[in-house]
Design an enzyme around this catalytic site. Structure first.
Site, PDB file in Angstrom:
ATOM      1  N   ASP A  31       0.850  -1.186   0.000  1.00  0.00           N
ATOM      2  CA  ASP A  31       0.000   0.000   0.000  1.00  0.00           C
ATOM      3  C   ASP A  31       0.890   1.242   0.000  1.00  0.00           C
ATOM      4  O   ASP A  31       2.046   1.172   0.427  1.00  0.00           O
ATOM      5  CB  ASP A  31      -0.916   0.006   1.232  1.00  0.00           C
ATOM      6  CG  ASP A  31      -2.156   0.864   1.025  1.00  0.00           C
ATOM      7  OD1 ASP A  31      -3.251   0.297   0.840  1.00  0.00           O
ATOM      8  OD2 ASP A  31      -2.030   2.110   1.027  1.00  0.00           O
ATOM      9  N   THR A  83     -11.255   2.658  -7.835  1.00  0.00           N
ATOM     10  CA  THR A  83     -11.459   3.301  -9.136  1.00  0.00           C
ATOM     11  C   THR A  83     -12.348   4.513  -8.880  1.00  0.00           C
ATOM     12  O   THR A  83     -13.563   4.405  -8.900  1.00  0.00           O
ATOM     13  CB  THR A  83     -12.210   2.361 -10.117  1.00  0.00           C
ATOM     14  OG1 THR A  83     -11.865   1.018  -9.824  1.00  0.00           O
ATOM     15  CG2 THR A  83     -11.894   2.690 -11.548  1.00  0.00           C
ATOM     16  N   LYS A 203     -19.797  -7.771 -13.656  1.00  0.00           N
ATOM     17  CA  LYS A 203     -19.714  -7.018 -12.391  1.00  0.00           C
ATOM     18  C   LYS A 203     -20.534  -5.730 -12.484  1.00  0.00           C
ATOM     19  O   LYS A 203     -21.321  -5.415 -11.588  1.00  0.00           O
ATOM     20  CB  LYS A 203     -18.244  -6.691 -12.089  1.00  0.00           C
ATOM     21  CG  LYS A 203     -18.018  -5.554 -11.127  1.00  0.00           C
ATOM     22  CD  LYS A 203     -18.415  -5.925  -9.711  1.00  0.00           C
ATOM     23  CE  LYS A 203     -18.381  -4.717  -8.791  1.00  0.00           C
ATOM     24  NZ  LYS A 203     -18.680  -5.048  -7.415  1.00  0.00           N
ATOM     25  N   ASN A 207     -24.536  -4.446 -10.332  1.00  0.00           N
ATOM     26  CA  ASN A 207     -24.936  -3.229  -9.633  1.00  0.00           C
ATOM     27  C   ASN A 207     -25.904  -2.395 -10.473  1.00  0.00           C
ATOM     28  O   ASN A 207     -26.787  -1.723  -9.930  1.00  0.00           O
ATOM     29  CB  ASN A 207     -23.697  -2.424  -9.242  1.00  0.00           C
ATOM     30  CG  ASN A 207     -22.975  -3.066  -8.066  1.00  0.00           C
ATOM     31  OD1 ASN A 207     -23.570  -3.839  -7.314  1.00  0.00           O
ATOM     32  ND2 ASN A 207     -21.706  -2.776  -7.900  1.00  0.00           N
ATOM     33  N   ARG A 210     -29.476  -3.582  -9.971  1.00  0.00           N
ATOM     34  CA  ARG A 210     -30.106  -3.033  -8.764  1.00  0.00           C
ATOM     35  C   ARG A 210     -30.465  -1.561  -8.963  1.00  0.00           C
ATOM     36  O   ARG A 210     -31.554  -1.123  -8.603  1.00  0.00           O
ATOM     37  CB  ARG A 210     -29.171  -3.183  -7.558  1.00  0.00           C
ATOM     38  CG  ARG A 210     -29.411  -4.484  -6.807  1.00  0.00           C
ATOM     39  CD  ARG A 210     -28.433  -4.670  -5.684  1.00  0.00           C
ATOM     40  NE  ARG A 210     -28.853  -4.091  -4.407  1.00  0.00           N
ATOM     41  CZ  ARG A 210     -29.851  -4.546  -3.665  1.00  0.00           C
ATOM     42  NH1 ARG A 210     -30.574  -5.566  -4.072  1.00  0.00           N
ATOM     43  NH2 ARG A 210     -30.137  -3.984  -2.502  1.00  0.00           N
ATOM     44  N   HIS A 241     -46.337 -12.224  -7.293  1.00  0.00           N
ATOM     45  CA  HIS A 241     -46.167 -12.953  -8.557  1.00  0.00           C
ATOM     46  C   HIS A 241     -44.826 -13.679  -8.483  1.00  0.00           C
ATOM     47  O   HIS A 241     -43.827 -13.091  -8.058  1.00  0.00           O
ATOM     48  CB  HIS A 241     -46.187 -11.955  -9.724  1.00  0.00           C
ATOM     49  CG  HIS A 241     -46.077 -12.603 -11.065  1.00  0.00           C
ATOM     50  ND1 HIS A 241     -44.921 -13.209 -11.514  1.00  0.00           N
ATOM     51  CD2 HIS A 241     -46.977 -12.752 -12.075  1.00  0.00           C
ATOM     52  CE1 HIS A 241     -45.113 -13.690 -12.720  1.00  0.00           C
ATOM     53  NE2 HIS A 241     -46.369 -13.439 -13.084  1.00  0.00           N
ATOM     54  N   GLY A 254     -27.220   5.614  -2.894  1.00  0.00           N
ATOM     55  CA  GLY A 254     -25.894   6.079  -2.484  1.00  0.00           C
ATOM     56  C   GLY A 254     -24.876   4.968  -2.486  1.00  0.00           C
ATOM     57  O   GLY A 254     -25.097   3.900  -3.044  1.00  0.00           O
ATOM     58  N   CYS A 257     -20.838   2.142  -5.091  1.00  0.00           N
ATOM     59  CA  CYS A 257     -20.954   1.089  -6.109  1.00  0.00           C
ATOM     60  C   CYS A 257     -22.148   1.331  -7.025  1.00  0.00           C
ATOM     61  O   CYS A 257     -21.982   1.614  -8.202  1.00  0.00           O
ATOM     62  CB  CYS A 257     -21.092  -0.267  -5.430  1.00  0.00           C
ATOM     63  SG  CYS A 257     -19.755  -0.564  -4.273  1.00  0.00           S
ATOM     64  N   TYR A 313     -25.691   6.123   3.595  1.00  0.00           N
ATOM     65  CA  TYR A 313     -26.340   5.755   2.333  1.00  0.00           C
ATOM     66  C   TYR A 313     -27.253   4.551   2.490  1.00  0.00           C
ATOM     67  O   TYR A 313     -28.118   4.305   1.655  1.00  0.00           O
ATOM     68  CB  TYR A 313     -25.311   5.583   1.211  1.00  0.00           C
ATOM     69  CG  TYR A 313     -24.604   4.257   1.124  1.00  0.00           C
ATOM     70  CD1 TYR A 313     -25.146   3.202   0.400  1.00  0.00           C
ATOM     71  CD2 TYR A 313     -23.379   4.062   1.756  1.00  0.00           C
ATOM     72  CE1 TYR A 313     -24.487   1.982   0.309  1.00  0.00           C
ATOM     73  CE2 TYR A 313     -22.714   2.849   1.662  1.00  0.00           C
ATOM     74  CZ  TYR A 313     -23.276   1.815   0.943  1.00  0.00           C
ATOM     75  OH  TYR A 313     -22.622   0.612   0.859  1.00  0.00           O
ATOM     76  N   LYS A 399     -37.904   5.838   3.874  1.00  0.00           N
ATOM     77  CA  LYS A 399     -37.404   4.462   3.765  1.00  0.00           C
ATOM     78  C   LYS A 399     -38.480   3.430   4.107  1.00  0.00           C
ATOM     79  O   LYS A 399     -38.205   2.232   4.108  1.00  0.00           O
ATOM     80  CB  LYS A 399     -36.197   4.250   4.698  1.00  0.00           C
ATOM     81  CG  LYS A 399     -34.977   5.081   4.367  1.00  0.00           C
ATOM     82  CD  LYS A 399     -34.347   4.735   3.029  1.00  0.00           C
ATOM     83  CE  LYS A 399     -33.768   3.362   2.947  1.00  0.00           C
ATOM     84  NZ  LYS A 399     -33.114   3.106   1.647  1.00  0.00           N
TER      85      LYS A 399
HETATM   86  N1  SAJ Z   1     -31.574   0.877  -2.191  1.00  0.00           N
HETATM   87  C1  SAJ Z   1     -32.859   1.347  -2.467  1.00  0.00           C
HETATM   88  N2  SAJ Z   1     -33.847   0.441  -2.709  1.00  0.00           N
HETATM   89  C2  SAJ Z   1     -33.622  -0.904  -2.676  1.00  0.00           C
HETATM   90  C3  SAJ Z   1     -32.322  -1.380  -2.386  1.00  0.00           C
HETATM   91  C4  SAJ Z   1     -31.305  -0.473  -2.144  1.00  0.00           C
HETATM   92  O1  SAJ Z   1     -33.123   2.559  -2.516  1.00  0.00           O
HETATM   93  O2  SAJ Z   1     -34.590  -1.678  -2.921  1.00  0.00           O
HETATM   94  C5  SAJ Z   1     -30.468   1.840  -1.986  1.00  0.00           C
HETATM   95  C6  SAJ Z   1     -29.826   1.785  -0.618  1.00  0.00           C
HETATM   96  O3  SAJ Z   1     -30.535   2.519   0.322  1.00  0.00           O
HETATM   97  C7  SAJ Z   1     -28.453   2.382  -0.915  1.00  0.00           C
HETATM   98  C8  SAJ Z   1     -28.163   1.898  -2.336  1.00  0.00           C
HETATM   99  O4  SAJ Z   1     -29.411   1.502  -2.866  1.00  0.00           O
HETATM  100  O5  SAJ Z   1     -28.492   3.798  -0.933  1.00  0.00           O
HETATM  101  C9  SAJ Z   1     -27.140   0.780  -2.474  1.00  0.00           C
HETATM  102  O6  SAJ Z   1     -27.269  -0.197  -1.442  1.00  0.00           O
HETATM  103  P1  SAJ Z   1     -27.021  -1.772  -1.648  1.00  0.00           P
HETATM  104  O7  SAJ Z   1     -27.142  -2.429  -0.350  1.00  0.00           O
HETATM  105  O8  SAJ Z   1     -27.873  -2.296  -2.719  1.00  0.00           O
HETATM  106  O9  SAJ Z   1     -25.555  -1.893  -2.244  1.00  0.00           O
HETATM  107  P2  SAJ Z   1     -24.040  -1.550  -1.801  1.00  0.00           P
HETATM  108  O10 SAJ Z   1     -23.626  -0.394  -2.659  1.00  0.00           O
HETATM  109  O11 SAJ Z   1     -23.840  -1.454  -0.343  1.00  0.00           O
HETATM  110  O12 SAJ Z   1     -23.265  -2.895  -2.290  1.00  0.00           O
HETATM  111  C10 SAJ Z   1     -23.389  -3.334  -3.651  1.00  0.00           C
HETATM  112  C11 SAJ Z   1     -23.680  -4.815  -3.647  1.00  0.00           C
HETATM  113  N3  SAJ Z   1     -24.144  -5.210  -4.982  1.00  0.00           N
HETATM  114  C12 SAJ Z   1     -25.287  -5.886  -5.177  1.00  0.00           C
HETATM  115  O13 SAJ Z   1     -26.024  -6.219  -4.286  1.00  0.00           O
HETATM  116  C13 SAJ Z   1     -25.596  -6.228  -6.606  1.00  0.00           C
HETATM  117  C14 SAJ Z   1     -22.440  -5.597  -3.239  1.00  0.00           C
HETATM  118  O14 SAJ Z   1     -22.634  -6.991  -3.382  1.00  0.00           O
HETATM  119  C15 SAJ Z   1     -21.237  -5.177  -4.086  1.00  0.00           C
HETATM  120  O15 SAJ Z   1     -20.062  -5.810  -3.639  1.00  0.00           O
HETATM  121  C16 SAJ Z   1     -21.024  -3.704  -3.956  1.00  0.00           C
HETATM  122  O16 SAJ Z   1     -22.216  -3.040  -4.378  1.00  0.00           O
HETATM  123  C17 SAJ Z   1     -19.816  -3.326  -4.815  1.00  0.00           C
HETATM  124  O17 SAJ Z   1     -18.701  -3.170  -4.276  1.00  0.00           O
HETATM  125  O18 SAJ Z   1     -19.951  -3.243  -6.036  1.00  0.00           O
END
Ligand code: SAJ
Length: 422
Positions: A31, A83, A203, A207, A210, A241, A254, A257, A313, A399
């Site tokens: 590092d 990144t 990858k 994300n 989602r 469903h 937030g 990722c 977030y 929320k």
């Molecule tokens: N959120 C919503 N509605 C939902 C689900 C989430 O508004 O139904 C929001 C959350 O409040 C938050 C954001 O989305 O602000 C992201 O939260 P998250 O828990 O979905 O994801 P991260 O960013 O903490 O982690 C994600 C994960 N990816 C997936 O689930 C596909 C994790 O597995 C990855 O390792 C990470 O991104 C990454 O490093 O890419």
């Protein structure tokens, strides 16, 4: 295969180093941060992650893990550096490039080089391979170059590093196989072998999937706001469903990722990535939407006191990176119409640029509480306390997490259910 050199000792690199050392590899972690190196060599860390201090301590004490400011010869190299993004949302791969440039003098023929950092599609082919070519290697024959994206969730990193399926994308089929071998000793989940560019896209699409689905839920919540429908009931019913999984609306998306990765696809195919770009825009519009609803809810009061609850977030963490809640707080503080109080039991004063209040201070004589993160503390808010302490007991739950009811003197609005609002 015995020795591994891991570049970047952050949220991914450090646990990876520790888990690989525990599995029997000789691991040297590299590092640029001197403090991280000094501490790690004493068996200490600065990162907060469940179970990590113990695993690191044991690995260092066993002599299997040590840290250094400089890379050294190894059988496999793993790059796990951040990144970041430029202001226009395009990926900044400078850290990946400099990490690869730093290892090149130590790489010998037959070594495995893996990039775990999230990168735009084609980065292994178009950016990383040419660095080796420049240094006199044939990147397809002399070394085994691969992308193996991390996909762990903070809080569960040690478990998910081992149990999750891993995608290993090679510059050549042989490179993929050799890189897969590196993980086979550690990972109990499936190891899925493919090409580098396919691994890069997979990858990013995890994300993006989602993000797009959350945008759909957020759009639904706006539509329901106009039509006088409860979006949460719609989601609950539609999700019965067997092949439907609507996500949850909220104040925005937030973290480092979901709010970032989709842009890496947009950057490479802007004309085609329409839904992806629009989803980012919809999710980015949510903080303004929340503020607009707050204005509606308090329009009849001269200088309303608004208590904003939750800055992170997502719930039950202390991470405020890219948090839509921070954006909402800043917009509210900028607006002289409001007297703003901010409360988050998971966030420390030094993490933010505005004053934080205790629960009691925030609630006292407030005209509105806005829930912006689903912390457990907010799920257990006591109806009676709010009604007795607030000047006007109204809660806006963005929320949908509190379980508070529209009864006994309390008014509850939700993102996705604004039926009570005139
Ligand atoms: N959120 C919503 N509605 C939902 C689900 C989430 O508004 O139904 C929001 C959350 O409040 C938050 C954001 O989305 O602000 C992201 O939260 P998250 O828990 O979905 O994801 P991260 O960013 O903490 O982690 C994600 C994960 N990816 C997936 O689930 C596909 C994790 O597995 C990855 O390792 C990470 O991104 C990454 O490093 O890419």
């Amino acid at each position: 295969m015995q020795k591994i050199c891991i570049i970047g000792l952050g949220y991914i690199g450090l646990p990876t180093a520790a888990v690989f050392a525990r599995a029997g590899y000789d691991v040297v972690g590299v590092d640029v941060n001197k403090k991280v190196i000094e501490l790690l060599n004493k068996g200490e860390i600065i990162i907060e992650e469940n179970g990590l201090p113990e695993v690191v301590k044991e690995a260092v004490e066993s002599g299997k893990l040590r840290a250094s400011l400089e890379p050294e010869a190894a059988d496999a190299f793993i790059v796990a550096v951040p990144t970041p993004v430029h202001a226009d949302h395009t990926a900044n791969v400078d850290y990946v490039v400099s990490a690869v440039e730093k290892i090149v003098p130590h790489v010998k023929k037959g070594d495995v080089v893996i990039v775990e950092s999230t990168i735009p599609p084609r980065t292994i082919d178009d950016v990383v391979a040419p660095i080796f070519k420049e240094a006199g290697f044939d990147p397809e024959k002399d070394i085994h170059l691969a992308h193996c994206p991390e996909r762990v969730l903070p809080g569960r990193i040690l478990i998910e590093l081992v149990e999750n399926a891993r995608i290993v994308g090679g510059l050549t089929p042989e490179a993929a196989e050799k890189a897969a071998d590196v993980y086979r000793r550690v990972v109990t989940g499936d190891i899925l072998v493919t090409e580098a560019v396919t691994a890069e896209m997979s990858k990013l699409m995890e994300n993006t999937f989602r993000d797009v689905n959350i945008a759909l839920a957020n759009e639904l919540s706006k539509i329901c706001g106009v039509l006088g429908v409860d979006a949460h009931k719609v989601i609950e019913l539609a999700n019965r469903h067997p092949r439907v999984n609507l996500h949850q609306p909220g104040p925005g998306v937030g973290g480092h990722c979901l709010a970032v990765d989709p842009y890496f696809i947009v950057e490479k195919a802007p004309a085609e990535a329409q839904i992806i770009k629009m989803s980012r825009d919809i999710n980015n519009s949510m903080p303004d939407y929340v503020v607009d609803q707050i204005v509606r809810m308090t329009g009849d009061i001269e200088r309303p006191t608004v208590a904003l609850f939750g800055l992170t977030y997502k719930g039950n963490i202390d991470d405020v990176r890219e948090s839509p809640a921070i954006e909402i707080v800043e917009k509210m503080i900028e607006n002289p119409r409001f007297n703003v109080r901010v409360h988050d039991p998971h966030v420390r004063d030094e993490q933010v640029s505005f004053p934080l209040s205790s629960f009691e201070e925030a609630v006292a004589d407030a005209h509105l509480i806005v829930i912006l993160a689903d912390h457990n503390e907010f799920k257990q808010l006591d109806q009676h306390t709010l009604v007795s302490k607030m000047a006007r007991p109204v809660v806006f739950d963005t929320k949908n997490c509190t379980g508070l009811q529209n009864t006994n003197g309390l008014t509850v609005h939700k993102i996705g259910d604004l039926r009570g609002l005139s």
